[in-house]
Design an enzyme around this catalytic site. Structure first.
Site, PDB file in Angstrom:
ATOM      1  N   HIS A 191       0.488  -1.564   0.179  1.00 18.28           N
ATOM      2  CA  HIS A 191      -0.239  -0.385   0.331  1.00 18.28           C
ATOM      3  C   HIS A 191       0.847   0.924  -0.129  1.00 18.28           C
ATOM      4  O   HIS A 191       2.339   1.494   0.776  1.00 18.28           O
ATOM      5  CB  HIS A 191      -0.880   0.307   1.060  1.00 18.28           C
ATOM      6  CG  HIS A 191      -1.996   1.478   1.237  1.00 18.28           C
ATOM      7  ND1 HIS A 191      -1.756   2.022   1.780  1.00 18.28           N
ATOM      8  CD2 HIS A 191      -3.174   1.703   0.558  1.00 18.28           C
ATOM      9  CE1 HIS A 191      -2.417   3.492   1.444  1.00 18.28           C
ATOM     10  NE2 HIS A 191      -3.724   2.181   0.682  1.00 18.28           N
ATOM     11  N   GLU A 214       1.143   3.983   1.356  1.00 20.15           N
ATOM     12  CA  GLU A 214       1.649   4.611   2.362  1.00 20.15           C
ATOM     13  C   GLU A 214       2.431   3.647   3.512  1.00 20.15           C
ATOM     14  O   GLU A 214       2.552   4.435   4.301  1.00 20.15           O
ATOM     15  CB  GLU A 214       0.009   4.699   3.769  1.00 20.15           C
ATOM     16  CG  GLU A 214      -0.674   5.681   3.464  1.00 20.15           C
ATOM     17  CD  GLU A 214      -2.147   5.287   3.106  1.00 20.15           C
ATOM     18  OE1 GLU A 214      -2.953   4.395   4.144  1.00 20.15           O
ATOM     19  OE2 GLU A 214      -2.965   6.354   2.286  1.00 20.15           O
ATOM     20  N   GLU A 225      -3.554   2.265  -7.382  1.00 21.18           N
ATOM     21  CA  GLU A 225      -3.599   3.104  -6.330  1.00 21.18           C
ATOM     22  C   GLU A 225      -3.067   4.669  -6.793  1.00 21.18           C
ATOM     23  O   GLU A 225      -1.382   5.085  -5.905  1.00 21.18           O
ATOM     24  CB  GLU A 225      -4.024   3.002  -5.082  1.00 21.18           C
ATOM     25  CG  GLU A 225      -4.607   1.779  -4.492  1.00 21.18           C
ATOM     26  CD  GLU A 225      -5.362   2.102  -3.318  1.00 21.18           C
ATOM     27  OE1 GLU A 225      -6.596   1.992  -3.040  1.00 21.18           O
ATOM     28  OE2 GLU A 225      -4.563   2.351  -2.463  1.00 21.18           O
ATOM     29  N   SER A 253      -9.416   7.815  -3.908  1.00 22.47           N
ATOM     30  CA  SER A 253     -10.934   8.698  -3.930  1.00 22.47           C
ATOM     31  C   SER A 253     -12.206   8.335  -3.619  1.00 22.47           C
ATOM     32  O   SER A 253     -12.993   9.043  -5.091  1.00 22.47           O
ATOM     33  CB  SER A 253     -10.546  10.357  -4.374  1.00 22.47           C
ATOM     34  OG  SER A 253      -9.330  10.372  -3.083  1.00 22.47           O
TER      35      SER A 253
HETATM   36  P1  PGA Z   1      -9.173   6.923  -0.313  1.00 24.89           P
HETATM   37  O1  PGA Z   1      -8.177   5.747   0.262  1.00 24.89           O
HETATM   38  O2  PGA Z   1     -10.155   6.033  -0.670  1.00 24.89           O
HETATM   39  O3  PGA Z   1      -9.411   7.517   1.050  1.00 24.89           O
HETATM   40  O4  PGA Z   1      -8.542   7.783  -0.405  1.00 24.89           O
HETATM   41  C1  PGA Z   1      -7.670   4.758  -0.576  1.00 24.89           C
HETATM   42  C2  PGA Z   1      -6.728   3.369  -0.438  1.00 24.89           C
HETATM   43  O5  PGA Z   1      -5.573   3.680   0.361  1.00 24.89           O
HETATM   44  O6  PGA Z   1      -6.500   2.426  -0.324  1.00 24.89           O
END
Ligand code: PGA
Length: 249
Positions: A94, A96, A165, A211
């Site tokens: 991911h 992050e 993403e 988003s």
């Molecule tokens: P978000 O996050 O829908 O808040 O943009 C998506 C994700 O990080 O999986």
């Protein structure tokens, strides 16, 4: 035909009580067929959330894992531990974890290997930063992240999911347009066809994340190569998450 897969990534949110409440509401409202629905709560609530959704069609997921089986790895969670709690899918790479926690690609690759080898559904996340998109490097970045997966070790396409993403779309309210998403999803499927083969690529599911919300979910998921969504913010409210799940059914 690929069944769409809509998964909620709760990230580091909820309390034990609110996690159970949200999980119960999702289990109650999730479409019983036509779409796979999953939720990935924080590790510490996996057990409670698993019990809250027991008997429903909702899949339990983990946001991360460690690749070793057991031993002196303070703070880490093995695939066996996840399976012990009836976890069905696990995210790897991911954004992050890659960019905030600075997890290197080699570690992401080992985790992806372990998730697949352990029999879980792998949800491998890929995506470019805004400066990479602006420099026309989106395909290079995504290709390198797909190269973390080893085709020789992963032959069951039903257990390999790619989540595209774009980093600039995560948590920003600025989703990729339908056309931007489809362009990269198509590239991902072509790349997978080259790495594995055409049949495998045709069966692999490619989720869009960044988003996604009820207002844009249908447009995105109507694209030919968009097979569901990985939802962050909008997965923390049962009604918005269920609206997205229904848009995929
Ligand atoms: P978000 O996050 O829908 O808040 O943009 C998506 C994700 O990080 O999986």
């Amino acid at each position: 035909m690929r069944t769409k897969f809509v998964a909620g990534n709760w990230k580091m949110n909820t309390t034990k009580a609110s996690a159970i409440e949200l999980a119960k509401a999702v289990a109650k409202g999730a479409p019983a067929s036509g779409v796979n629905v999953g939720i990935a709560p924080p590790f510490v609530y996996l057990d409670a959330v698993g019990q809250a959704i027991a008997g429903s069609a909702v899949w339990l997921g983990a946001q991360d894992c460690y690749f070793e089986k057991n031993g002196a790895f303070t703070g880490e969670i093995s695939i066996e531990m996840l399976k012990d709690l009836s976890v069905r899918f696990c995210l790897t790479g991911h954004s992050e974890r890659r960019h905030v926690i600075k997890e290197p690609g080699e570690l992401v690759a080992k985790k992806a290997d372990a998730v697949y080898a352990g029999g879980l559904v792998l949800v491998h996340c890929v995506g470019e930063k805004i400066e990479e998109r602006d420099a026309n490097k989106t395909f290079d970045v995504v290709r390198a992240q797909l190269d973390e997966l080893q085709p020789s070790k992963m032959q069951d396409a039903s257990r390999v999911v790619i989540a595209y993403e774009p980093v600039w779309a995560i948590g920003t309210g600025r989703n990729a347009t339908d056309a931007q998403a489809q362009e990269v999803h198509h590239f991902i499927r072509e790349t997978i066809a080259k790495k594995w083969n055409a049949d495998f690529a045709a069966a692999v599911r490619i989720q869009y994340g960044g988003s996604m919300k009820p207002e844009n979910a249908k447009g995105l998921m109507d694209q030919a190569d968009v097979d569901g969504g990985l939802i962050g913010g909008a997965s923390l409210k049962a009604d918005s998450f269920l609206a997205i799940a229904k848009a995929g059914s």
